[in-house]
Design an enzyme around this catalytic site. Structure first.
Site, PDB file in Angstrom:
ATOM      1  N   HIS A  30       6.418  71.626  46.478  1.00 24.63           N
ATOM      2  CA  HIS A  30       4.982  71.759  46.257  1.00 24.63           C
ATOM      3  C   HIS A  30       4.297  72.325  47.500  1.00 24.63           C
ATOM      4  O   HIS A  30       4.697  72.032  48.629  1.00 24.63           O
ATOM      5  CB  HIS A  30       4.390  70.384  45.922  1.00 24.63           C
ATOM      6  CG  HIS A  30       3.059  70.428  45.260  1.00 24.63           C
ATOM      7  ND1 HIS A  30       1.879  70.555  45.964  1.00 24.63           N
ATOM      8  CD2 HIS A  30       2.709  70.364  43.944  1.00 24.63           C
ATOM      9  CE1 HIS A  30       0.861  70.562  45.115  1.00 24.63           C
ATOM     10  NE2 HIS A  30       1.334  70.452  43.888  1.00 24.63           N
ATOM     11  N   TYR A  31       3.253  73.096  47.270  1.00 20.70           N
ATOM     12  CA  TYR A  31       2.568  73.727  48.399  1.00 20.70           C
ATOM     13  C   TYR A  31       1.937  72.713  49.344  1.00 20.70           C
ATOM     14  O   TYR A  31       1.794  72.978  50.546  1.00 20.70           O
ATOM     15  CB  TYR A  31       1.518  74.730  47.905  1.00 20.70           C
ATOM     16  CG  TYR A  31       0.219  74.154  47.404  1.00 20.70           C
ATOM     17  CD1 TYR A  31      -0.857  73.966  48.265  1.00 20.70           C
ATOM     18  CD2 TYR A  31       0.046  73.820  46.066  1.00 20.70           C
ATOM     19  CE1 TYR A  31      -2.065  73.455  47.812  1.00 20.70           C
ATOM     20  CE2 TYR A  31      -1.149  73.311  45.600  1.00 20.70           C
ATOM     21  CZ  TYR A  31      -2.202  73.128  46.476  1.00 20.70           C
ATOM     22  OH  TYR A  31      -3.394  72.614  46.023  1.00 20.70           O
ATOM     23  N   ASP A  81       1.892  79.613  44.940  1.00 13.68           N
ATOM     24  CA  ASP A  81       1.873  78.295  45.582  1.00 13.68           C
ATOM     25  C   ASP A  81       3.275  77.843  45.979  1.00 13.68           C
ATOM     26  O   ASP A  81       3.454  77.143  46.981  1.00 13.68           O
ATOM     27  CB  ASP A  81       1.270  77.249  44.639  1.00 13.68           C
ATOM     28  CG  ASP A  81      -0.238  77.379  44.484  1.00 13.68           C
ATOM     29  OD1 ASP A  81      -0.860  78.107  45.278  1.00 13.68           O
ATOM     30  OD2 ASP A  81      -0.788  76.746  43.560  1.00 13.68           O
ATOM     31  N   HIS A 125      -2.087  85.612  41.360  1.00 12.47           N
ATOM     32  CA  HIS A 125      -1.910  84.280  41.940  1.00 12.47           C
ATOM     33  C   HIS A 125      -0.754  83.541  41.262  1.00 12.47           C
ATOM     34  O   HIS A 125       0.078  82.914  41.931  1.00 12.47           O
ATOM     35  CB  HIS A 125      -3.201  83.474  41.823  1.00 12.47           C
ATOM     36  CG  HIS A 125      -3.140  82.154  42.515  1.00 12.47           C
ATOM     37  ND1 HIS A 125      -2.842  82.031  43.850  1.00 12.47           N
ATOM     38  CD2 HIS A 125      -3.317  80.886  42.051  1.00 12.47           C
ATOM     39  CE1 HIS A 125      -2.844  80.751  44.190  1.00 12.47           C
ATOM     40  NE2 HIS A 125      -3.124  80.037  43.121  1.00 12.47           N
ATOM     41  N   LYS A 126      -0.700  83.625  39.957  1.00 11.42           N
ATOM     42  CA  LYS A 126       0.404  83.062  39.181  1.00 11.42           C
ATOM     43  C   LYS A 126       0.602  83.933  37.942  1.00 11.42           C
ATOM     44  O   LYS A 126      -0.329  84.609  37.494  1.00 11.42           O
ATOM     45  CB  LYS A 126       0.100  81.621  38.725  1.00 11.42           C
ATOM     46  CG  LYS A 126      -0.151  80.625  39.839  1.00 11.42           C
ATOM     47  CD  LYS A 126      -0.463  79.233  39.276  1.00 11.42           C
ATOM     48  CE  LYS A 126      -0.805  78.258  40.393  1.00 11.42           C
ATOM     49  NZ  LYS A 126      -1.097  76.891  39.876  1.00 11.42           N
ATOM     50  N   TYR A 129      -1.934  83.468  35.390  1.00 13.73           N
ATOM     51  CA  TYR A 129      -3.287  83.948  35.690  1.00 13.73           C
ATOM     52  C   TYR A 129      -3.244  85.467  35.871  1.00 13.73           C
ATOM     53  O   TYR A 129      -3.354  85.988  36.984  1.00 13.73           O
ATOM     54  CB  TYR A 129      -3.835  83.285  36.956  1.00 13.73           C
ATOM     55  CG  TYR A 129      -3.981  81.780  36.857  1.00 13.73           C
ATOM     56  CD1 TYR A 129      -4.460  81.174  35.699  1.00 13.73           C
ATOM     57  CD2 TYR A 129      -3.642  80.959  37.929  1.00 13.73           C
ATOM     58  CE1 TYR A 129      -4.595  79.801  35.607  1.00 13.73           C
ATOM     59  CE2 TYR A 129      -3.780  79.579  37.850  1.00 13.73           C
ATOM     60  CZ  TYR A 129      -4.251  79.007  36.685  1.00 13.73           C
ATOM     61  OH  TYR A 129      -4.380  77.644  36.599  1.00 13.73           O
ATOM     62  N   ASP A 136      -6.559  81.475  47.762  1.00 17.71           N
ATOM     63  CA  ASP A 136      -5.537  80.461  48.017  1.00 17.71           C
ATOM     64  C   ASP A 136      -4.157  81.094  48.226  1.00 17.71           C
ATOM     65  O   ASP A 136      -3.389  80.711  49.114  1.00 17.71           O
ATOM     66  CB  ASP A 136      -5.419  79.484  46.839  1.00 17.71           C
ATOM     67  CG  ASP A 136      -6.736  79.054  46.230  1.00 17.71           C
ATOM     68  OD1 ASP A 136      -7.681  79.864  46.196  1.00 17.71           O
ATOM     69  OD2 ASP A 136      -6.813  77.913  45.754  1.00 17.71           O
ATOM     70  N   GLY A 209     -11.119  78.929  53.710  1.00 18.82           N
ATOM     71  CA  GLY A 209     -10.227  78.335  54.699  1.00 18.82           C
ATOM     72  C   GLY A 209      -8.803  78.829  54.545  1.00 18.82           C
ATOM     73  O   GLY A 209      -8.134  79.169  55.528  1.00 18.82           O
ATOM     74  N   TRP A 210      -8.328  78.878  53.295  1.00 18.18           N
ATOM     75  CA  TRP A 210      -6.992  79.431  53.054  1.00 18.18           C
ATOM     76  C   TRP A 210      -6.905  80.858  53.599  1.00 18.18           C
ATOM     77  O   TRP A 210      -5.892  81.242  54.201  1.00 18.18           O
ATOM     78  CB  TRP A 210      -6.677  79.454  51.563  1.00 18.18           C
ATOM     79  CG  TRP A 210      -6.466  78.162  50.839  1.00 18.18           C
ATOM     80  CD1 TRP A 210      -7.065  77.787  49.664  1.00 18.18           C
ATOM     81  CD2 TRP A 210      -5.573  77.077  51.175  1.00 18.18           C
ATOM     82  NE1 TRP A 210      -6.608  76.551  49.263  1.00 18.18           N
ATOM     83  CE2 TRP A 210      -5.691  76.092  50.162  1.00 18.18           C
ATOM     84  CE3 TRP A 210      -4.693  76.856  52.233  1.00 18.18           C
ATOM     85  CZ2 TRP A 210      -4.959  74.903  50.178  1.00 18.18           C
ATOM     86  CZ3 TRP A 210      -3.969  75.664  52.256  1.00 18.18           C
ATOM     87  CH2 TRP A 210      -4.105  74.712  51.245  1.00 18.18           C
TER      88      TRP A 210
END
Length: 370
Positions: A30-31, A81, A125-126, A129, A136, A209-210
């Site tokens: 997991h990230y 992720d 992203h995935k 998606y 992120d 932030g990412w």
């Protein structure tokens, strides 16, 4: 009780290392594991304490098999992720020389080589998606790409990483504020996306932030003579200037939604603030950013210590006002509205906040005020 710069990151890390073994995410690939391991890696590098390396190896060896396969990981998900935890492979490979870590890194690169892309080459992203770039994902994947490029000597991965950073900034940047929206949908099919720009409606603190952490960590491995390095450094400075304008002047913290300062229920949030402190302080220390950002980082870190960090009678540290999570689309559908973001959970000692808080503390210790 006010914590000092000298001891806070170490105390928080050692407390969290013990409790995290019982966390629901510890036995998963997991990230969020990757976030914690990155923080421990920085502590290991800067303190030389073997216990941090041993913890990293212990957690990673729960997943990395002798043939280089990764338990509970599936390439075909094409989920950025899932790359984040793999960043620790390079430290393990460097220190142990064990071939299984190289093979595992190669396996993660199989995903990135086949990652679905926008028409301009931006990573989705995935897989679930389509045509969407989220800020992120830049943190999850671009530092890994440059680490892999540095390890193998294959320069094309530096180019791929630079493209991701530049493209998402171009597509998500608000021209008036200089801030970056959470995500961009090239197809403009999602209900959350603007019909004009494809961007999501709000500027989420942790998403930015990412992004700034992705930039500062990618620059660690991007060659000095890379033709797009200067452009990335320039964008970093521009984004940093935008962040200064939305920092809460009284507390030094940043709000959950950066484009809605002062609005009811838009609380001052731990993860975004910690990420900004880390990225700004490291950016100044390494010469990527102007020295003026040193004071901004210091103000943010003191805000965390004074307003969001609590210590009980037993000395247990609690980092408060941690946003539990935020996303877009999916089921049930997340529409990216103000109401959606401010009704997501608020937690104490969430890994996505604790890890960057430790990183921020390490940076502030490395670059103490004069």
């Amino acid at each position: 009780m006010k914590e000092t710069l000298q001891f806070t990151p170490v105390r928080m890390a050692e407390q969290f290392m013990e409790s995290y073994r019982n966390h629901e995410l510890y036995p998963t690939w997991h990230y969020e594991n990757g976030c914690l391991l990155k923080a421990l890696e920085e502590l290991y590098i800067h303190t030389g304490e073997q216990k941090y390396f041993d913890y990293i190896r212990e957690l990673m060896d729960n997943f990395i098999q002798e043939d280089g396969s990764i338990r509970l990981y599936a390439v075909e998900e094409y989920n950025l992720d899932q790359i984040n935890q793999g960043k620790s492979l390079f430290l393990l490979l460097d220190k142990t020389g064990e071939e299984k870590y190289r093979k595992a890194a190669d396996l993660l690169m199989v995903q990135l080589k086949g990652q679905p892309r926008t028409s301009e080459g931006g990573f989705w992203h995935k897989k679930i998606y389509p045509f969407q770039m989220w800020l992120d994902g830049l943190y999850m994947a671009t530092p890994f790409l440059t680490q892999y490029g540095a390890f193998t000597g294959e320069e094309k991965w530096f180019d791929k990483a630079a493209l991701q950073l530049l493209l998402v900034e171009k597509r998500t940047r608000d021209s008036r504020s200089g801030l970056l929206y959470h995500a961009w949908d090239e197809s403009k099919e999602q209900r959350w996306s603007s019909g004009e720009t494809g961007c999501s409606p709000h500027v989420w603190s942790r998403a930015m932030g990412w992004y700034v952490m992705a930039v500062v960590d990618t620059l660690d491995h991007l060659p000095v003579d890379h033709e797009q390095r200067g452009q990335i450094v320039g964008i970093f400075e521009r984004v940093a200037n935008a962040l200064v304008h939305v920092q809460d002047q009284q507390s030094g913290l940043w709000p959950h939604l950066l484009d809605q300062p002062g609005r009811e229920r838009n609380y001052l949030e731990a993860s975004g603030t910690s990420m900004f402190v880390y990225a700004l302080a490291k950016g100044v220390r390494k010469g990527y950013l102007s020295g003026k950002f040193k004071a901004i980082a210091e103000k943010g870190y003191q805000g965390l210590l004074l307003h969001l960090l609590q210590t009980d009678r037993e000395g247990v540290l609690s980092l408060t006002q941690c946003n539990g999570g935020a996303g877009l689309g999916g089921t049930p559908y997340r529409d990216g509205s103000y109401e959606y973001y401010v009704t997501e959970s608020i937690r104490i000692n969430d890994p996505k906040s604790v890890a960057p808080f430790i990183l921020a503390g390490v940076e502030m210790e490395l670059y103490k005020p004069n």
